[in-house]
Design a protein around this motif. Structure first.
Motif, PDB file in Angstrom:
ATOM      1  N   TYR A   1       0.828  -1.198   0.000  1.00 35.78           N
ATOM      2  CA  TYR A   1       0.000   0.000   0.000  1.00 35.78           C
ATOM      3  C   TYR A   1       0.864   1.251   0.000  1.00 35.78           C
ATOM      4  O   TYR A   1       0.644   2.192  -0.771  1.00 35.78           O
ATOM      5  CB  TYR A   1      -0.932  -0.006   1.225  1.00 35.78           C
TER       6      TYR A   1
ATOM      7  N   HIS B   1       0.360   3.136  -3.408  1.00 36.70           N
ATOM      8  CA  HIS B   1      -0.894   3.876  -3.240  1.00 36.70           C
ATOM      9  C   HIS B   1      -0.765   5.149  -2.424  1.00 36.70           C
ATOM     10  O   HIS B   1      -1.766   5.799  -2.134  1.00 36.70           O
ATOM     11  CB  HIS B   1      -1.962   2.966  -2.619  1.00 36.70           C
ATOM     12  N   THR B   2       0.456   5.488  -2.030  1.00 34.64           N
ATOM     13  CA  THR B   2       0.577   6.740  -1.275  1.00 34.64           C
ATOM     14  C   THR B   2       1.487   7.726  -2.025  1.00 34.64           C
ATOM     15  O   THR B   2       2.282   7.330  -2.864  1.00 34.64           O
ATOM     16  CB  THR B   2       1.193   6.517   0.132  1.00 34.64           C
ATOM     17  N   ASN B   3       1.335   8.979  -1.698  1.00 33.99           N
ATOM     18  CA  ASN B   3       2.172  10.015  -2.310  1.00 33.99           C
ATOM     19  C   ASN B   3       3.645   9.810  -1.961  1.00 33.99           C
ATOM     20  O   ASN B   3       4.521   9.953  -2.811  1.00 33.99           O
ATOM     21  CB  ASN B   3       1.730  11.396  -1.819  1.00 33.99           C
TER      22      ASN B   3
ATOM     23  N   LEU C   1       5.071   7.064  -4.036  1.00 36.46           N
ATOM     24  CA  LEU C   1       5.333   7.543  -5.398  1.00 36.46           C
ATOM     25  C   LEU C   1       6.663   8.297  -5.442  1.00 36.46           C
ATOM     26  O   LEU C   1       7.485   8.099  -6.336  1.00 36.46           O
ATOM     27  CB  LEU C   1       4.185   8.445  -5.852  1.00 36.46           C
ATOM     28  N   ARG C   2       6.864   9.122  -4.444  1.00 31.47           N
ATOM     29  CA  ARG C   2       8.100   9.901  -4.396  1.00 31.47           C
ATOM     30  C   ARG C   2       9.306   8.996  -4.199  1.00 31.47           C
ATOM     31  O   ARG C   2      10.346   9.180  -4.834  1.00 31.47           O
ATOM     32  CB  ARG C   2       8.046  10.920  -3.264  1.00 31.47           C
TER      33      ARG C   2
ATOM     34  N   ALA D   1      13.364  13.795  -9.901  1.00 36.74           N
ATOM     35  CA  ALA D   1      12.700  13.977  -8.610  1.00 36.74           C
ATOM     36  C   ALA D   1      13.132  15.295  -7.984  1.00 36.74           C
ATOM     37  O   ALA D   1      12.307  16.056  -7.486  1.00 36.74           O
ATOM     38  CB  ALA D   1      13.025  12.806  -7.690  1.00 36.74           C
TER      39      ALA D   1
ATOM     40  N   ALA E   1      11.604  18.232  -9.420  1.00 36.37           N
ATOM     41  CA  ALA E   1      10.201  18.346  -9.036  1.00 36.37           C
ATOM     42  C   ALA E   1      10.094  18.771  -7.576  1.00 36.37           C
ATOM     43  O   ALA E   1       9.012  18.756  -6.999  1.00 36.37           O
ATOM     44  CB  ALA E   1       9.482  17.022  -9.262  1.00 36.37           C
ATOM     45  N   GLY E   2      11.224  19.110  -6.978  1.00 38.84           N
ATOM     46  CA  GLY E   2      11.210  19.638  -5.619  1.00 38.84           C
ATOM     47  C   GLY E   2      11.252  18.581  -4.535  1.00 38.84           C
ATOM     48  O   GLY E   2      10.881  18.840  -3.401  1.00 38.84           O
ATOM     49  N   ILE E   3      11.697  17.379  -4.867  1.00 43.03           N
ATOM     50  CA  ILE E   3      11.734  16.293  -3.882  1.00 43.03           C
ATOM     51  C   ILE E   3      13.136  16.175  -3.295  1.00 43.03           C
ATOM     52  O   ILE E   3      14.124  16.324  -4.008  1.00 43.03           O
ATOM     53  CB  ILE E   3      11.312  14.968  -4.555  1.00 43.03           C
TER      54      ILE E   3
ATOM     55  N   GLU F   1       1.246  10.787 -13.046  1.00 48.95           N
ATOM     56  CA  GLU F   1       2.169  10.637 -11.914  1.00 48.95           C
ATOM     57  C   GLU F   1       3.400  11.521 -12.109  1.00 48.95           C
ATOM     58  O   GLU F   1       3.884  12.147 -11.170  1.00 48.95           O
ATOM     59  CB  GLU F   1       2.593   9.167 -11.771  1.00 48.95           C
TER      60      GLU F   1
ATOM     61  N   VAL G   1       2.308  15.317 -11.479  1.00 49.71           N
ATOM     62  CA  VAL G   1       1.989  15.765 -10.111  1.00 49.71           C
ATOM     63  C   VAL G   1       3.101  15.459  -9.116  1.00 49.71           C
ATOM     64  O   VAL G   1       3.094  15.967  -7.999  1.00 49.71           O
ATOM     65  CB  VAL G   1       0.669  15.145  -9.585  1.00 49.71           C
ATOM     66  N   LEU G   2       4.073  14.648  -9.521  1.00 49.16           N
ATOM     67  CA  LEU G   2       5.139  14.232  -8.613  1.00 49.16           C
ATOM     68  C   LEU G   2       5.735  15.423  -7.857  1.00 49.16           C
ATOM     69  O   LEU G   2       6.145  16.413  -8.445  1.00 49.16           O
ATOM     70  CB  LEU G   2       6.243  13.539  -9.413  1.00 49.16           C
ATOM     71  N   GLY G   3       5.774  15.285  -6.532  1.00 52.13           N
ATOM     72  CA  GLY G   3       6.336  16.353  -5.721  1.00 52.13           C
ATOM     73  C   GLY G   3       5.318  17.395  -5.327  1.00 52.13           C
ATOM     74  O   GLY G   3       5.550  18.207  -4.447  1.00 52.13           O
ATOM     75  N   ALA G   4       4.160  17.371  -6.008  1.00 54.01           N
ATOM     76  CA  ALA G   4       3.077  18.302  -5.667  1.00 54.01           C
ATOM     77  C   ALA G   4       1.754  17.574  -5.873  1.00 54.01           C
ATOM     78  O   ALA G   4       0.858  18.065  -6.551  1.00 54.01           O
ATOM     79  CB  ALA G   4       3.160  19.553  -6.540  1.00 54.01           C
ATOM     80  N   GLU G   5       1.685  16.396  -5.311  1.00 60.13           N
ATOM     81  CA  GLU G   5       0.519  15.550  -5.518  1.00 60.13           C
ATOM     82  C   GLU G   5      -0.712  16.182  -4.878  1.00 60.13           C
ATOM     83  O   GLU G   5      -0.585  17.004  -3.969  1.00 60.13           O
ATOM     84  CB  GLU G   5       0.755  14.163  -4.889  1.00 60.13           C
ATOM     85  N   PRO G   6      -1.919  15.799  -5.343  1.00 60.42           N
ATOM     86  CA  PRO G   6      -3.136  16.251  -4.663  1.00 60.42           C
ATOM     87  C   PRO G   6      -3.023  15.881  -3.178  1.00 60.42           C
ATOM     88  O   PRO G   6      -2.479  14.825  -2.852  1.00 60.42           O
ATOM     89  CB  PRO G   6      -4.243  15.440  -5.332  1.00 60.42           C
ATOM     90  N   GLU G   7      -3.524  16.757  -2.316  1.00 54.94           N
ATOM     91  CA  GLU G   7      -3.266  16.573  -0.906  1.00 54.94           C
ATOM     92  C   GLU G   7      -3.765  15.261  -0.351  1.00 54.94           C
ATOM     93  O   GLU G   7      -4.696  14.654  -0.870  1.00 54.94           O
ATOM     94  CB  GLU G   7      -3.870  17.731  -0.111  1.00 54.94           C
ATOM     95  N   GLY G   8      -3.133  14.821   0.739  1.00 55.21           N
ATOM     96  CA  GLY G   8      -3.517  13.580   1.394  1.00 55.21           C
ATOM     97  C   GLY G   8      -2.329  12.658   1.483  1.00 55.21           C
ATOM     98  O   GLY G   8      -1.268  12.937   0.937  1.00 55.21           O
ATOM     99  N   ILE G   9      -2.559  11.555   2.211  1.00 59.24           N
ATOM    100  CA  ILE G   9      -1.482  10.579   2.341  1.00 59.24           C
ATOM    101  C   ILE G   9      -1.520   9.649   1.146  1.00 59.24           C
ATOM    102  O   ILE G   9      -0.516   9.329   0.534  1.00 59.24           O
ATOM    103  CB  ILE G   9      -1.639   9.793   3.660  1.00 59.24           C
ATOM    104  N   THR G  10      -2.733   9.258   0.794  1.00 58.13           N
ATOM    105  CA  THR G  10      -2.913   8.346  -0.329  1.00 58.13           C
ATOM    106  C   THR G  10      -2.797   9.109  -1.636  1.00 58.13           C
ATOM    107  O   THR G  10      -3.255  10.244  -1.742  1.00 58.13           O
ATOM    108  CB  THR G  10      -4.310   7.699  -0.235  1.00 58.13           C
ATOM    109  N   TYR G  11      -2.183   8.474  -2.614  1.00 54.97           N
ATOM    110  CA  TYR G  11      -2.118   9.074  -3.940  1.00 54.97           C
ATOM    111  C   TYR G  11      -3.500   8.994  -4.585  1.00 54.97           C
ATOM    112  O   TYR G  11      -4.015   7.913  -4.837  1.00 54.97           O
ATOM    113  CB  TYR G  11      -1.081   8.346  -4.791  1.00 54.97           C
TER     114      TYR G  11
ATOM    115  N   LYS H   1       3.848  19.818 -16.796  1.00 57.11           N
ATOM    116  CA  LYS H   1       4.383  19.776 -15.452  1.00 57.11           C
ATOM    117  C   LYS H   1       4.558  21.211 -14.933  1.00 57.11           C
ATOM    118  O   LYS H   1       4.241  21.515 -13.786  1.00 57.11           O
ATOM    119  CB  LYS H   1       5.753  19.087 -15.511  1.00 57.11           C
TER     120      LYS H   1
ATOM    121  N   ARG I   1       2.120  23.367 -11.975  1.00 57.79           N
ATOM    122  CA  ARG I   1       2.686  24.093 -10.844  1.00 57.79           C
ATOM    123  C   ARG I   1       2.484  25.592 -10.983  1.00 57.79           C
ATOM    124  O   ARG I   1       3.176  26.380 -10.341  1.00 57.79           O
ATOM    125  CB  ARG I   1       4.165  23.754 -10.716  1.00 57.79           C
TER     126      ARG I   1
END
Lengths: 307, 509
Positions: free
Chosen positions: A163, A167-169, A172-173, A184, A187-189, B98, B101-111, B152, B156
């Motif tokens: 998961y 399935h999490t941000n 993904l990062r 990455a 993209a500010g990571i 993906e 949005v990488l690095g500025a994903e829609p808010e939340g823990i889950t993608y 991208k 942003r």
């Protein structure tokens, strides 16, 4: 022959034998997905196995033994991460160094702390869990119930890992860092931070695997008792194409080979040949039987941020 | 109009190189501002400073009226600066959405996959940049990958878009499409910095152009009020010859003769079919064709790098069909491969070592199998000077040179000893005006000394301006051989597309 396969013990042993492979394999998945090849997992397992016994015996609590082992594993992993990620050292050589160090330090401490008699016989073990309901199902109950608590923790971690990664941000990062750290970063990571995270998770999970060997399956520590499981776990992870469920499946396969070799020990088959099975499977896994697996693109490549 | 970006007195020094020397630049809102300069002029360094990837040693940036002090790209992004890098910063195994949005994903823990996809669809509609958010980036052609990069920036909320050599990887059609997009974006009020070393592109698309040379901004001009020659001169720092002056064509004896050559690839597919041609002393034979029509296979077969199915190759009448590459070298054949980084150089060797890759085994450089480094360095010292390789330090790894200078190293190695035959595949690929001029001059010099030259290029302009005779290859067949002086672009174009109709009508005339 047939009764061997109908014997629930074989299948229960498969799961039990898969656990100390699956945990570091899951850990390795995190680490390599972030771009760091952590072959130091072997050494981390060994050190953790030793300190699990030390802490468990000292405090009389196997749980403290497990937690202590995980903390030690984390510390070793952070040292590895510092050298591999921050100082961009060669990850393979570094890993080997830690593994040789682990073998030496545990043998030395074992002798220095407990003498020639080995670790104390009154070292507490982690509890086993009988699952109500499943326990009484014939055959299946004997396979799935009654394992060390770590086996069940591993199953929970397996689902959590999948998961988290897919399935999490944050997952993904983490994956993006292992694929293309430069992309990455633009993209500010924070590449460095995420690689530390990947390695830290691999250290903690390897430590759990090590603790399982010493205070889960047994209640003692023997020199070099991991006997290459950290490496086999890496092979399982590759076999499983860097995914948690794939790694778990491969760990089960290797676990099965070990379990089978134990079951066949009193038969006409040569024990030595059977004992080779997991290693032969490892070689097959590494040369790509079971489909070509594509590693994360930046796996094993140190990253230097621009200035 | 007011400025969206002001660059004031920016200086950035790398070890041994002043990449940006007191650079000033002003970009106005809603304009397409081109930055023109040769490779290594400091364009990319400046952009990386604006994007927060490099920290300047001194100077200030003012963006949208606010002074910037960037600690990293994330801050530049936050302020509204978007950048499309020359080498795309994409992750091929991830989806379009993906990546964006990488690095500025829609808010939340889950993608939140659905939300991410919806957001991308929304932006792509707003800017007329159609794309499938769920496609994997690795499955997209280069033009669409670039579109992902642009999206991208918009995701942003970029107010300024930096395009770093955006046309380098594109086909002419994709470039045209990109220019359409840029014009559309300008209409919507977007400010764009367009970095390029291609004069015609700058003239076509920009409103103003700032020229950079050796780390300095040497001038900002209104595009409408300038021309190709003025820009080229500014860029190189001296009068540049855009039209090549060629001496009279005086062919001598036959140097290379290719008879009925057939080449099949590993899959057994015929790549070169019954090709016949010859090249004479003092002649440039240009081979034109669309990429992938057997040029590479033809050349590699001649050079002994690829097995031939049938046919013979004669060099000064001697059968060299089955000669190894080294034997061919010793006969006096030189080869400039298409890919200078993988086939032309050993990137981690020094310039000096790369300069003797052909001759390292000869007695000049080797005694009893031991390389005579003194000789190697003497040679390097001479070649670096003669071919103006910059920086002039032969102990540098080839990897650390710019593309143009890497090509000069290859040129020095292959041309420096006066070969009898030079086979050059795309010798000016990805290079800037000054370097192209230089390489063309060298090739012509060689021709005037009486060498034979086989020039393979995808740039029709290059073929037409240099060649004495032009062969056109299509699907492995040599369609026709034309006179370099009289051949018309349309005629070659038709042959490149496989039309023989043209030939018969010509003969009928």
């Amino acid at each position: 022959m047939k009764e061997i396969f109908l014997n629930p013990q074989l299948w229960a042993a498969t799961l039990a034998m898969a656990t100390p492979l699956a945990l570091p394999a899951l850990g390795g998945t995190f680490s390599e997905r972030s771009g760091v090849v952590n072959i130091a997992m072997e050494g981390i397992m060994l050190i953790a196995a030793f300190f699990a016994v030390v802490f468990a015996h000292m405090t009389g609590s196997a749980w403290i033994g497990l937690s202590g082992a995980m903390i030690v594993g984390l510390i070793v992993a952070l040292v590895f991460a510092w050298a591999a990620v921050s100082l961009t050292a060669n990850q393979i050589i570094l890993g080997m160094a830690i593994n040789i160090f682990a073998s030496g330090i545990t043998a030395y401490l074992l002798n220095a702390m407990y003498g020639f008699t080995g670790t104390p016989v009154d070292t507490p073990m982690l509890p086993t869990v009988a699952i109500p309901g499943i326990k009484s199902i014939p055959f299946l109950g004997q396979i799935l119930s009654g394992h060390s608590v770590i086996v069940y923790l591993m199953i929970i971690i397996l689902f959590a890992a999948d998961y988290f990664l897919f399935h999490t941000n944050l997952g993904l990062r983490l994956r993006s860092v292992g694929e293309n750290p430069e992309a990455a970063e633009t993209a500010g990571i924070n590449v460095i931070k995420l690689r530390y995270l990947g390695v830290a998770l691999s250290g903690i999970l390897s430590a759990m695997g090590g603790a399982y060997l010493s205070i889960g399956a047994l209640n003692s520590f023997n020199p070099d008792m991991t006997s290459g499981r950290g490496y086999i776990a890496l092979a399982a992870m590759i076999f499983g194409k860097w995914t948690p469920f794939g790694s778990f499946g491969a760990a089960l396969l290797f676990g099965f080979a070990t379990a089978l070799s134990m079951q066949l020990q009193n038969t006409a088959f040569s024990k030595n040949i059977i004992m080779m099975l997991p290693y032969i499977l490892t070689i097959l896994a590494l040369v790509g039987v079971g489909g070509k697996s594509v590693p994360p693109a930046a796996d094993g490549v140190p990253y230097t941020p621009k200035k | 109009m007011s400025a969206i970006l002001e660059v004031k007195n920016i200086t950035k020094i790398f070890p041994k190189v002043v990449a940006n020397d007191n650079v000033n630049l002003m970009v106005e809102k809603g304009e397409i501002h081109a930055i023109l300069g040769e490779n290594g002029a400091g364009k990319s360094t400046l952009m990386n400073i604006i994007y927060g990837l490099y920290k300047p040693d001194s100077g200030t940036l003012i963006f949208d009226g606010e002074e910037l002090n960037l600690s990293g790209p994330h801050e530049a992004i936050e302020k509204g600066i978007g950048m499309v890098h020359q080498h795309f910063m994409l992750i091929p195994v991830l989806t379009v959405a993906e990546n964006i949005v990488l690095g500025a994903e829609p808010e939340g823990i889950t993608y939140d996959k659905k939300k991410a996809n919806d957001l991308i669809r929304e932006i792509s509609q707003k800017y007329h940049l159609e794309i499938d958010p769920e496609a994997k980036v690795k499955d997209l052609p280069v033009g669409l990958q670039q579109r992902v990069e642009i999206l991208k920036a918009f995701y942003r909320k970029a107010k300024l878009l930096i395009l770093d050599e955006p046309t380098a990887m594109l086909t002419p059609q994709e470039t045209e499409k990109l220019f359409e997009i840029m014009r559309e974006l300008k209409k919507q009020g977007m400010s764009i910095i367009f970095i390029s070393h291609k004069l015609e592109e700058v003239l076509e698309i920009s409103d103003r152009v700032t020229v950079m040379r050796r780390g300095k901004a040497v001038g900002t001009l209104k595009t409408k009020e300038t021309n190709e020659q003025e820009l080229a001169n500014l860029m190189v720092g001296r009068e540049v010859v855009l039209r090549i002056e060629k001496s009279e064509y005086k062919p001598g004896g036959v140097v290379l003769k290719v008879n009925d050559l057939n080449v099949v690839d590993q899959q057994g597919v015929a790549r070169v079919k019954d090709v016949n041609f010859e090249i004479r002393e003092g002649e440039i034979f240009g081979l034109a064709g669309v990429d992938g029509n057997g040029q590479l296979e033809l050349v590699e077969a001649i050079m002994g790098l690829r097995p031939k199915k049938s046919g013979t190759i004669l060099f000064y009448g001697k059968d060299v069909t089955n000669f190894s590459t080294r034997q061919l070298y010793r006969e006096g054949i030189s080869y400039i491969p298409q890919d200078r980084q993988t086939d032309g150089l050993v990137l981690d060797f020094t310039v000096a070592e790369n300069l003797i890759l052909r001759e390292y085994k000869d007695s000049t450089y080797s005694r009893y199998g031991v390389i005579q480094y003194k000789k190697v360095y003497e040679n390097a010292e001479k070649k670096v000077k003669e071919f103006d390789i910059r920086p002039p330090e032969y102990m540098l790894k080839a990897r650390n040179l710019s593309g143009g200078n890497q090509q000069k190293v290859i040129l020095a190695r292959e041309v420096g000893y006066n070969p009898k035959l030079l086979i050059a595949v795309q010798p000016t690929r990805g290079m800037d005006v000054g370097a192209i001029e230089y390489i063309h001059k060298r090739i012509l010099e060689l021709r005037d000394k009486g060498a034979a030259i086989l020039l393979v290029s995808l740039e029709l302009e290059e073929i037409m301006s240099l060649s004495d005779r032009i062969g056109v290859i299509y699907k492995g067949q040599l369609m026709d051989i034309l006179d370099g002086k009289t051949a018309a672009k349309e005629q070659i174009g038709l042959l490149m597309a496989g039309s023989r109709f043209d030939k018969t009508t010509l003969e009928a005339r």
